[in-house]
Each structure stands twice: as C-alpha cells, then as structure tokens.
Design an enzyme around this catalytic site. Structure first.
Site, PDB file in Angstrom:
ATOM      1  N   LYS A 126       5.054  29.438   7.881  1.00 28.89           N
ATOM      2  CA  LYS A 126       5.249  29.664   9.325  1.00 28.89           C
ATOM      3  C   LYS A 126       4.288  30.743   9.828  1.00 28.89           C
ATOM      4  CE  LYS A 126       9.897  28.017   8.951  1.00 28.89           C
ATOM      5  NZ  LYS A 126      11.273  28.276   8.560  1.00 28.89           N
ATOM      6  N   GLN A 186      15.999  32.330   9.152  1.00 29.98           N
ATOM      7  CA  GLN A 186      15.712  31.478   7.997  1.00 29.98           C
ATOM      8  C   GLN A 186      17.007  31.165   7.235  1.00 29.98           C
ATOM      9  OE1 GLN A 186      12.580  30.207   7.241  1.00 29.98           O
ATOM     10  NE2 GLN A 186      13.689  29.018   5.723  1.00 29.98           N
ATOM     11  N   ASP A 234      14.888  26.728  16.521  1.00 29.27           N
ATOM     12  CA  ASP A 234      15.366  25.793  15.500  1.00 29.27           C
ATOM     13  C   ASP A 234      16.300  24.745  16.113  1.00 29.27           C
ATOM     14  OD1 ASP A 234      14.390  25.795  12.945  1.00 29.27           O
ATOM     15  OD2 ASP A 234      15.710  27.386  12.205  1.00 29.27           O
TER      16      ASP A 234
END
Ligand code: NAP
Length: 291
Positions: free
Chosen positions: A50, A94, A117
């Site tokens: 990322k 995460q 997300d």
C-alpha cells in the site's frame, strides 16, 4: 480448450493509468492513513504494498503502528484524530486485529466518508440498498479484473464460495445489483453448504474466497467456466525453503478445462491495492466536492 490466464497486472496498470490521468488535473494529492496493530507477517507485506502504491501515485501517506497489546481506547483515540485531520482523506485499519480487539467497534468509529475499505456499517448499508458509495477493495478488484477481460456478468450464473464481509458477501451483493457490473444470478456458498460441487458446477463463473488451499478442482467447475481465485494461502516451501503462495483453486487442474482462470499470485491480489488507491481518490473527491 486453451485456458486464458486472467493476469492482474494489465488490469491493474489500466486502472492505475486512468487514476494517474485524473490525478494530474487534481487540486491536491489524496492522503491515506493506515493503522496497523501487532506484527502479523502477511499484514506487513500488504502494508508495504500500500505504501509503495501511494508513493507511485504521489499520495500523501502515513502509517500508525501499535503493539499487539494496545487497548481499544488507544485505537479509538487514534481513529478520532485521523477523522479530524483535514489532510487525511482515507483511513484503513489493517485486518486482522490481534485477539481481544473487536474490529467492528474500531471500524464503526471511522468517519464513513474516510472509510476507504468500505466496512463501516453505513457504507455496507448503502451497498445493500443498491446505492454503493465506498465499495470494499477486493470485491471491487474482482469486478474490475473481469471487466478488463470483457467477461460478461449480466444474466450469468455466478457461484461465490465464501461469505465474509471482506470478500464473499460483498462481492455477491455487488454482482446481484441491478445494472452495469451486476445483473448476475448469484449463489453464495459457505461451510454449511451441503454439496458445494453441486452448486459451483452449475455456474458460468466460480469465485473462490474460502481460504482453503487448492480446495476447488474439476469436480467443482464445469468445463468452459470462468474461475476467479481470491484465496491467498501460505504453504510450506519444499525442503524447508521459502513458503509458497497458493490460491483456493487447483490451478493446474483448470488448465485446458476452464475457459479462463486467475493466477495466484499475480491475479486478484494485484487489483486490491489499485482499488484502495481508487477508493482514496474518490474519498478525496467527495470531501472536496468534486463529485
Ligand atoms: P474468511 O473470513 O475466513 O472466510 C472464508 C469463507 O469461506 C467463510 O465464509 C467460510 O464459511 C467459507 N468456507 C471455508 N471453508 C469452506 C468450505 N470447505 N466450503 C465452503 N465454504 C467454506 O476469509 P476471507 O477474509 O473472506 O478470505 C478468503 C480468502 O481470500 C483467504 O485466502 C484470504 O487470504 C484471501 N483474500 C485475498 C485478498 C486479495 O487481495 N486477493 C483479499 C482478502 C482476502 P463460513 O462462513 O461458514 O465459515
């Protein structure tokens, strides 16, 4: 039948090139913040990818690292700070979080407009109601990959194996939405599906997102079907060497059997980060009133 390999790289490059073109005319660079808790080795790889993608596109980025024993209150304070930070357009926590931390509580505290997300209940609700705003990256990546290779979805029968919010359930929802990119007839399978092969072998497209190395073979896929392998499973390497990555599909068995199949690695995984970059761009546009 020669099986077409649906490689992720050309599809990712196409998505990134389109994004670069938009960024060149943007008023400012998007900003992404990643929150990492604990030392999960797979997460470390994903976070590095990322960061690399942010650097390649010129995004501002920050990573907030916490030890595994961090309390929920500390994480919520970090999230609150990022929610309030005007330089942050997208926040990603995460997953998985270490045991003892409830992902739903942390994700629920994100500003839904910065939830790149797409796991905040508000974003999931919008998806269910047919008005998706921020769509989870992996399912979005699957659709983008299929679109790149002109795999039609409308009217096709799709079997999705797996029902997690991260992949299976959201992908099944997207595929079933009315209109472009949807209009598929979807069956969602899981560990309580009595005869998995009976369900999947009726499908024109089989998507495997179960986290079981090479679990699907020719019994599960009808000849000429399209196979999308989302699984990433780490297997011990030969003679104690480096570990190997395997998907949820027995790829070798798909050769000269499936019409097309995604590889692992080098398939869907490449799309996920590209879609995170896309989601972060779109989050910035919404905040700047550009959409
Ligand atoms: P997960 O949360 O563990 O969910 C797995 C799903 O598969 C569950 O719904 C489970 O059913 C179902 N399942 C497990 N064994 C099954 C079986 N024998 N028959 C039918 N269904 C079965 O995993 P996930 O987060 O969705 O991830 C799935 C895979 O995708 C993993 O390998 C993960 O590493 C990979 N992944 C890849 C990317 C990428 O970028 N390529 C991104 C995310 C995840 P139940 O609900 O009944 O337990």
């Amino acid at each position: 039948m020669q099986t077409l390999i649906l490689r992720g790289e050309p599809a990712r490059e196409e998505a990134m090139a389109k994004l670069r073109a938009k960024l060149s005319a943007a008023p400012r660079a998007p900003g992404l913040a990643v929150v990492v808790v604990g030392e999960d080795p797979a997460s470390a790889v994903y976070v590095r990818n990322k960061t690399k993608a942010c650097e390649a596109l010129g995004y501002r980025h920050q990573t907030h690292r916490f030890p595994a024993e961090t309390s929920e209150a500390e994480l919520l304070a970090c999230v609150a700070g990022l929610n309030a930070d005007p330089g942050v357009d997208g926040i990603l926590v995460q997953l998985p979080l270490p045991p003892g931390l409830q992902a739903e509580r942390i994700l629920g505290a994100l500003d839904p407009l910065k939830d790149v997300d797409g796991f905040h209940p508000e974003n999931l609700g919008l998806l269910v109601s047919g008005h998706p705003r921020c769509v989870p990256c992996t399912p979005r990546g699957v659709l983008r990959l299929l679109q790149h290779y002109d795999v039609p979805l409308a009217g096709r029968r799709v079997a999705v194996v797996g029902r997690s919010v991260i992949v299976g359930r959201t992908l099944a929802l997207l595929l079933s939405l009315k209109g472009k990119g949807g209009d598929a007839t979807v069956v969602m399978c899981h560990s309580a599906t009595p005869d998995l092969a009976a369900e999947t072998s009726r499908a024109d497209i089989v998507v495997a997102a179960m986290g079981r190395a090479r679990a699907l073979d020719r019994r599960h896929v009808r000849r000429g079907a399209v196979v999308v392998d989302v699984g990433i499973n780490r297997l011990p390497g030969p003679a104690g060497g480096a570990s190997l990555l395997a998907g949820d599909v027995d790829t070798a068995a798909m050769q000269d059997w499936a019409a097309a199949c995604t590889p692992v690695p080098g398939g869907v995984g490449l799309m996920t980060v590209a879609m995170l970059m896309q989601n972060t761009w779109e989050a910035m546009c919404r905040r700047e009133g550009l959409v």
